[in-house]
Scaffold this motif. Structure first.
Motif, PDB file in Angstrom:
ATOM      1  N   UNK A  26      -4.652  -1.555  -0.572  1.00  0.00           N
ATOM      2  CA  UNK A  26      -4.761  -2.139   0.668  1.00  0.00           C
ATOM      3  C   UNK A  26      -6.176  -2.332   1.350  1.00  0.00           C
ATOM      4  N   UNK A  27      -6.883  -1.093   1.082  1.00  0.00           N
ATOM      5  CA  UNK A  27      -8.285  -0.972   1.653  1.00  0.00           C
ATOM      6  C   UNK A  27      -9.130  -2.153   0.717  1.00  0.00           C
ATOM      7  N   UNK A  28      -8.714  -2.494  -0.511  1.00  0.00           N
ATOM      8  CA  UNK A  28      -9.247  -3.587  -1.390  1.00  0.00           C
ATOM      9  C   UNK A  28      -8.935  -4.896  -0.642  1.00  0.00           C
ATOM     10  N   UNK A  29      -7.723  -5.058  -0.245  1.00  0.00           N
ATOM     11  CA  UNK A  29      -7.170  -6.219   0.343  1.00  0.00           C
ATOM     12  C   UNK A  29      -8.053  -6.609   1.586  1.00  0.00           C
ATOM     13  N   UNK A  30      -8.004  -5.511   2.488  1.00  0.00           N
ATOM     14  CA  UNK A  30      -8.942  -5.484   3.591  1.00  0.00           C
ATOM     15  C   UNK A  30     -10.202  -6.015   3.490  1.00  0.00           C
ATOM     16  N   UNK A  31     -10.964  -5.280   2.464  1.00  0.00           N
ATOM     17  CA  UNK A  31     -12.332  -5.802   2.089  1.00  0.00           C
ATOM     18  C   UNK A  31     -12.371  -7.389   1.643  1.00  0.00           C
ATOM     19  N   UNK A  32     -11.423  -7.637   1.059  1.00  0.00           N
ATOM     20  CA  UNK A  32     -11.233  -9.290   0.571  1.00  0.00           C
ATOM     21  C   UNK A  32     -10.943  -9.923   1.824  1.00  0.00           C
ATOM     22  N   UNK A  33     -10.240  -9.614   2.695  1.00  0.00           N
ATOM     23  CA  UNK A  33      -9.869 -10.193   3.826  1.00  0.00           C
ATOM     24  C   UNK A  33     -11.082 -10.543   4.813  1.00  0.00           C
ATOM     25  N   UNK A  34     -12.146  -9.485   4.728  1.00  0.00           N
ATOM     26  CA  UNK A  34     -13.352  -9.622   5.669  1.00  0.00           C
ATOM     27  C   UNK A  34     -14.357 -10.200   4.792  1.00  0.00           C
TER      28      UNK A  34
END
Length: 165
Positions: free
Chosen positions: A34-42
Protein backbone atom coordinates in the motif's frame (compact mmCIF):
# COMPACT_ATOMS: atom_id res chain seq x y z
CA UNK A 1 2.82 3.30 10.69
CA UNK A 2 6.47 2.61 10.29
CA UNK A 3 7.75 -0.09 7.97
CA UNK A 4 10.01 -2.90 9.14
CA UNK A 5 13.37 -3.38 7.42
CA UNK A 6 11.93 -6.12 5.18
CA UNK A 7 8.86 -4.05 4.32
CA UNK A 8 11.03 -1.03 3.52
CA UNK A 9 13.27 -3.17 1.32
CA UNK A 10 10.26 -4.59 -0.55
CA UNK A 11 8.92 -1.05 -1.08
CA UNK A 12 12.28 0.19 -2.39
CA UNK A 13 12.75 -2.78 -4.73
CA UNK A 14 9.22 -2.63 -6.18
CA UNK A 15 10.19 -1.06 -9.49
CA UNK A 16 9.54 -3.91 -11.95
CA UNK A 17 6.49 -3.97 -14.23
CA UNK A 18 4.99 -6.70 -11.98
CA UNK A 19 5.54 -6.56 -8.22
CA UNK A 20 3.95 -9.41 -6.29
CA UNK A 21 4.13 -9.57 -2.50
CA UNK A 22 3.79 -13.21 -1.39
CA UNK A 23 3.70 -14.25 2.21
CA UNK A 24 1.81 -15.73 5.08
CA UNK A 25 -1.11 -14.04 6.78
CA UNK A 26 0.10 -11.09 8.89
CA UNK A 27 3.54 -11.05 7.21
CA UNK A 28 3.29 -7.33 6.41
CA UNK A 29 2.88 -7.53 2.66
CA UNK A 30 -0.24 -5.33 2.60
CA UNK A 31 1.45 -2.42 4.39
CA UNK A 32 4.50 -2.23 2.15
CA UNK A 33 2.43 -2.75 -1.00
CA UNK A 34 0.00 0.00 0.00
CA UNK A 35 2.92 2.37 0.59
CA UNK A 36 4.07 1.55 -2.96
CA UNK A 37 0.52 2.21 -4.19
CA UNK A 38 0.57 5.62 -2.49
CA UNK A 39 3.92 6.37 -4.12
CA UNK A 40 2.47 5.50 -7.54
CA UNK A 41 -0.66 7.57 -6.92
CA UNK A 42 1.53 10.58 -6.17
CA UNK A 43 4.49 10.01 -8.52
CA UNK A 44 3.60 7.24 -10.97
CA UNK A 45 3.04 7.51 -14.69
CA UNK A 46 0.06 9.66 -15.67
CA UNK A 47 -3.18 7.79 -16.13
CA UNK A 48 -5.87 5.82 -14.41
CA UNK A 49 -5.48 3.26 -11.63
CA UNK A 50 -7.54 0.21 -10.78
CA UNK A 51 -7.87 -1.47 -7.39
CA UNK A 52 -8.99 -5.08 -7.69
CA UNK A 53 -10.20 -7.62 -5.17
CA UNK A 54 -12.46 -10.63 -5.23
CA UNK A 55 -15.44 -8.40 -4.35
CA UNK A 56 -16.09 -4.72 -3.84
CA UNK A 57 -16.49 -5.47 -0.11
CA UNK A 58 -13.06 -7.11 0.06
CA UNK A 59 -11.54 -4.07 -1.67
CA UNK A 60 -13.07 -1.84 1.01
CA UNK A 61 -11.91 -4.07 3.86
CA UNK A 62 -8.46 -5.08 2.60
CA UNK A 63 -7.23 -2.09 0.58
CA UNK A 64 -9.27 1.07 1.02
CA UNK A 65 -9.48 1.05 4.82
CA UNK A 66 -5.68 1.01 5.13
CA UNK A 67 -5.03 3.23 2.09
CA UNK A 68 -7.34 6.01 3.23
CA UNK A 69 -6.12 5.72 6.83
CA UNK A 70 -2.52 6.21 5.67
CA UNK A 71 -3.59 9.13 3.47
CA UNK A 72 -5.69 10.70 6.22
CA UNK A 73 -8.73 10.89 3.96
CA UNK A 74 -12.31 9.86 4.69
CA UNK A 75 -13.18 6.37 3.45
CA UNK A 76 -15.37 6.31 0.32
CA UNK A 77 -18.85 4.80 0.71
CA UNK A 78 -18.92 1.01 0.31
CA UNK A 79 -21.02 1.17 -2.89
CA UNK A 80 -18.68 3.62 -4.67
CA UNK A 81 -16.94 2.12 -7.69
CA UNK A 82 -14.49 4.95 -8.32
CA UNK A 83 -12.85 7.99 -6.78
CA UNK A 84 -10.20 10.56 -7.60
CA UNK A 85 -6.86 10.59 -5.80
CA UNK A 86 -4.05 12.99 -6.60
CA UNK A 87 -5.82 14.04 -9.79
CA UNK A 88 -6.22 10.55 -11.22
CA UNK A 89 -9.23 8.28 -11.64
CA UNK A 90 -9.12 5.23 -9.35
CA UNK A 91 -11.57 2.44 -10.16
CA UNK A 92 -12.63 -0.37 -7.80
CA UNK A 93 -13.34 -3.68 -9.52
CA UNK A 94 -14.44 -6.97 -8.00
CA UNK A 95 -13.23 -10.04 -9.89
CA UNK A 96 -14.92 -13.04 -8.33
CA UNK A 97 -15.30 -14.94 -11.61
CA UNK A 98 -14.34 -14.88 -15.28
CA UNK A 99 -17.27 -12.64 -16.24
CA UNK A 100 -15.43 -9.77 -14.48
CA UNK A 101 -13.24 -9.49 -17.59
CA UNK A 102 -16.04 -7.43 -19.15
CA UNK A 103 -15.66 -4.80 -16.43
CA UNK A 104 -12.14 -3.89 -17.53
CA UNK A 105 -12.25 -4.36 -21.30
CA UNK A 106 -11.36 -1.10 -23.01
CA UNK A 107 -9.56 0.34 -19.96
CA UNK A 108 -6.18 2.02 -20.30
CA UNK A 109 -4.26 1.90 -17.04
CA UNK A 110 -1.06 3.36 -15.65
CA UNK A 111 -1.09 0.91 -12.76
CA UNK A 112 -3.23 -1.56 -10.89
CA UNK A 113 -3.27 -3.08 -7.42
CA UNK A 114 -4.62 -6.61 -6.94
CA UNK A 115 -5.50 -7.88 -3.47
CA UNK A 116 -5.35 -11.66 -3.00
CA UNK A 117 -4.18 -12.27 -6.57
CA UNK A 118 -4.40 -16.06 -6.25
CA UNK A 119 -8.18 -15.69 -5.84
CA UNK A 120 -8.55 -13.76 -9.12
CA UNK A 121 -9.48 -15.81 -12.22
CA UNK A 122 -6.61 -16.28 -14.68
CA UNK A 123 -8.56 -14.78 -17.66
CA UNK A 124 -9.16 -11.61 -15.63
CA UNK A 125 -5.44 -11.38 -14.76
CA UNK A 126 -4.47 -11.76 -18.43
CA UNK A 127 -6.95 -9.06 -19.49
CA UNK A 128 -5.67 -6.78 -16.72
CA UNK A 129 -2.10 -7.15 -17.97
CA UNK A 130 -3.24 -6.13 -21.46
CA UNK A 131 -4.88 -3.00 -20.01
CA UNK A 132 -1.60 -1.80 -18.45
CA UNK A 133 -0.57 -0.05 -21.64
CA UNK A 134 0.69 3.32 -20.38
CA UNK A 135 4.50 3.60 -20.63
CA UNK A 136 6.12 2.47 -17.34
CA UNK A 137 2.83 0.90 -16.18
CA UNK A 138 3.04 -1.29 -13.08
CA UNK A 139 1.00 -4.07 -11.54
CA UNK A 140 1.14 -4.44 -7.76
CA UNK A 141 -0.33 -7.56 -6.18
CA UNK A 142 -0.49 -9.36 -2.86
CA UNK A 143 -1.24 -13.02 -2.22
CA UNK A 144 -0.86 -15.89 0.16
CA UNK A 145 0.98 -18.95 -1.17
CA UNK A 146 -1.46 -21.30 -2.90
CA UNK A 147 0.81 -24.17 -3.89
CA UNK A 148 3.03 -25.18 -6.79
CA UNK A 149 0.23 -25.96 -9.26
CA UNK A 150 -1.59 -22.60 -9.04
CA UNK A 151 -1.78 -20.72 -12.37
CA UNK A 152 -0.21 -17.56 -10.93
CA UNK A 153 2.84 -19.44 -9.68
CA UNK A 154 3.26 -21.60 -12.79
CA UNK A 155 2.56 -18.98 -15.47
CA UNK A 156 4.03 -15.83 -13.89
CA UNK A 157 6.05 -16.22 -10.70
CA UNK A 158 8.10 -19.23 -11.86
CA UNK A 159 8.61 -17.64 -15.28
CA UNK A 160 9.34 -14.09 -14.09
CA UNK A 161 12.83 -13.89 -15.56
CA UNK A 162 11.71 -15.33 -18.92
CA UNK A 163 8.77 -12.94 -19.04
CA UNK A 164 10.98 -10.01 -17.99
CA UNK A 165 8.63 -9.18 -15.14
Amino acid sequence: MELSQKQLMSFQQADAPFCIWIGAVRSGKTYSSIFKLIDLLKNGPPGDCMLIGVTRDSIQRNILTELFRFLGFGLPPSKTTETKLYGRNVYFVGASDESAVRRIQGSTLAFAYVDEATCIPAPFWRMLISRLSVPKAQLLATCNPEGPAHWLKKEYIDRASALKL
